[in-house]
Design a protein around this motif. Structure first.
Motif, PDB file in Angstrom:
ATOM      1  N   LYS A 170       4.855  94.446  49.014  1.00  0.00           N
ATOM      2  CA  LYS A 170       3.519  94.941  48.556  1.00  0.00           C
ATOM      3  C   LYS A 170       2.824  94.129  47.518  1.00  0.00           C
ATOM      4  O   LYS A 170       1.661  94.212  47.589  1.00  0.00           O
ATOM      5  CB  LYS A 170       4.055  96.485  48.022  1.00  0.00           C
ATOM      6  CG  LYS A 170       4.362  97.302  49.035  1.00  0.00           C
ATOM      7  CD  LYS A 170       4.545  98.954  48.333  1.00  0.00           C
ATOM      8  CE  LYS A 170       4.922  99.957  49.510  1.00  0.00           C
ATOM      9  NZ  LYS A 170       5.197 100.955  48.623  1.00  0.00           N
ATOM     10  N   ASP A 171       3.625  93.518  46.644  1.00  0.00           N
ATOM     11  CA  ASP A 171       2.984  92.748  45.619  1.00  0.00           C
ATOM     12  C   ASP A 171       2.213  91.472  46.312  1.00  0.00           C
ATOM     13  O   ASP A 171       1.117  91.055  45.574  1.00  0.00           O
ATOM     14  CB  ASP A 171       3.979  92.206  44.765  1.00  0.00           C
ATOM     15  CG  ASP A 171       3.454  91.781  43.299  1.00  0.00           C
ATOM     16  OD1 ASP A 171       2.784  92.445  42.746  1.00  0.00           O
ATOM     17  OD2 ASP A 171       3.756  90.648  42.984  1.00  0.00           O
ATOM     18  N   GLN A 172       3.046  90.675  47.449  1.00  0.00           N
ATOM     19  CA  GLN A 172       2.404  89.784  48.098  1.00  0.00           C
ATOM     20  C   GLN A 172       0.939  90.258  48.655  1.00  0.00           C
ATOM     21  O   GLN A 172      -0.204  89.514  48.371  1.00  0.00           O
ATOM     22  CB  GLN A 172       3.114  89.121  49.045  1.00  0.00           C
ATOM     23  CG  GLN A 172       4.167  88.202  48.433  1.00  0.00           C
ATOM     24  CD  GLN A 172       5.195  87.635  49.884  1.00  0.00           C
ATOM     25  OE1 GLN A 172       4.805  88.295  50.813  1.00  0.00           O
ATOM     26  NE2 GLN A 172       5.486  86.714  49.231  1.00  0.00           N
ATOM     27  N   LYS A 173       0.946  91.215  49.265  1.00  0.00           N
ATOM     28  CA  LYS A 173      -0.262  91.810  49.744  1.00  0.00           C
ATOM     29  C   LYS A 173      -1.444  92.331  48.845  1.00  0.00           C
ATOM     30  O   LYS A 173      -2.551  91.942  48.814  1.00  0.00           O
ATOM     31  CB  LYS A 173       0.104  93.258  50.622  1.00  0.00           C
ATOM     32  CG  LYS A 173       0.655  92.879  52.057  1.00  0.00           C
ATOM     33  CD  LYS A 173       0.895  94.302  52.796  1.00  0.00           C
ATOM     34  CE  LYS A 173       1.773  94.130  53.857  1.00  0.00           C
ATOM     35  NZ  LYS A 173       2.114  95.273  54.505  1.00  0.00           N
ATOM     36  N   ALA A 174      -0.964  92.645  47.627  1.00  0.00           N
ATOM     37  CA  ALA A 174      -1.893  93.251  46.471  1.00  0.00           C
ATOM     38  C   ALA A 174      -2.494  91.623  45.951  1.00  0.00           C
ATOM     39  O   ALA A 174      -3.592  91.999  45.333  1.00  0.00           O
ATOM     40  CB  ALA A 174      -1.333  93.919  45.472  1.00  0.00           C
ATOM     41  N   HIS A 175      -1.717  90.891  45.643  1.00  0.00           N
ATOM     42  CA  HIS A 175      -2.061  89.447  44.965  1.00  0.00           C
ATOM     43  C   HIS A 175      -2.511  88.292  45.666  1.00  0.00           C
ATOM     44  O   HIS A 175      -2.707  87.392  45.276  1.00  0.00           O
ATOM     45  CB  HIS A 175      -0.830  89.123  43.958  1.00  0.00           C
ATOM     46  CG  HIS A 175      -0.823  90.484  42.741  1.00  0.00           C
ATOM     47  ND1 HIS A 175      -1.778  90.539  41.897  1.00  0.00           N
ATOM     48  CD2 HIS A 175       0.314  90.983  42.562  1.00  0.00           C
ATOM     49  CE1 HIS A 175      -1.240  91.583  41.243  1.00  0.00           C
ATOM     50  NE2 HIS A 175      -0.049  91.830  41.687  1.00  0.00           N
TER      51      HIS A 175
ATOM     52  N   PHE B 139       9.118  95.875  47.352  1.00  0.00           N
ATOM     53  CA  PHE B 139       8.167  95.692  46.268  1.00  0.00           C
ATOM     54  C   PHE B 139       7.615  94.202  46.338  1.00  0.00           C
ATOM     55  O   PHE B 139       6.291  93.947  45.890  1.00  0.00           O
ATOM     56  CB  PHE B 139       9.164  95.519  44.996  1.00  0.00           C
ATOM     57  CG  PHE B 139       8.375  95.082  43.709  1.00  0.00           C
ATOM     58  CD1 PHE B 139       7.599  96.050  43.213  1.00  0.00           C
ATOM     59  CD2 PHE B 139       8.505  93.734  43.113  1.00  0.00           C
ATOM     60  CE1 PHE B 139       6.816  95.812  42.190  1.00  0.00           C
ATOM     61  CE2 PHE B 139       7.940  93.314  41.992  1.00  0.00           C
ATOM     62  CZ  PHE B 139       7.011  94.481  41.705  1.00  0.00           C
ATOM     63  N   VAL B 140       8.418  93.257  46.901  1.00  0.00           N
ATOM     64  CA  VAL B 140       7.799  91.843  46.720  1.00  0.00           C
ATOM     65  C   VAL B 140       6.887  91.879  47.983  1.00  0.00           C
ATOM     66  O   VAL B 140       5.810  91.323  47.988  1.00  0.00           O
ATOM     67  CB  VAL B 140       8.999  90.856  47.273  1.00  0.00           C
ATOM     68  CG1 VAL B 140       8.505  89.422  47.625  1.00  0.00           C
ATOM     69  CG2 VAL B 140      10.007  90.844  46.231  1.00  0.00           C
TER      70      VAL B 140
ATOM     71  N   ARG C 194      -1.897  85.177  48.512  1.00  0.00           N
ATOM     72  CA  ARG C 194      -0.887  84.141  48.781  1.00  0.00           C
ATOM     73  C   ARG C 194      -0.456  83.237  47.650  1.00  0.00           C
ATOM     74  O   ARG C 194       0.373  82.505  47.863  1.00  0.00           O
ATOM     75  CB  ARG C 194      -1.406  83.313  50.027  1.00  0.00           C
ATOM     76  CG  ARG C 194      -1.392  84.344  51.255  1.00  0.00           C
ATOM     77  CD  ARG C 194      -1.812  83.015  52.468  1.00  0.00           C
ATOM     78  NE  ARG C 194      -0.542  82.422  52.598  1.00  0.00           N
ATOM     79  CZ  ARG C 194       0.124  82.393  53.737  1.00  0.00           C
ATOM     80  NH1 ARG C 194      -0.045  83.215  54.730  1.00  0.00           N
ATOM     81  NH2 ARG C 194       1.355  81.497  53.906  1.00  0.00           N
TER      82      ARG C 194
END
Length: 50
Positions: free
Chosen positions: A30-35, A27-28, A37
């Motif tokens: 995927k969330d980093q890729k979406a939002h 989850f972390v 750096r």
């Protein structure tokens, strides 16, 4: 090896904990890729600490 109910419950508990941490890690990532750096990329917040 004698497989008691406590041994089976312990193995299941360990597998559930490992699955939880793998899920949180995915989850972390995927969330980093979406939002992106984070705020360092958008604007630097330099200066002295308060």
């Amino acid at each position: 090896m004698y497989m008691d109910a406590v041994v089976i419950a312990g193995i299941v508990a360990v597998l559930l904990v490992l699955g939880f941490f793998v899920g949180v890690g995915l989850f972390v990532m995927k969330d980093q890729k979406a939002h992106g750096r984070g705020p360092k990329e958008k604007g630097k917040q330099g200066g002295k600490p308060v």
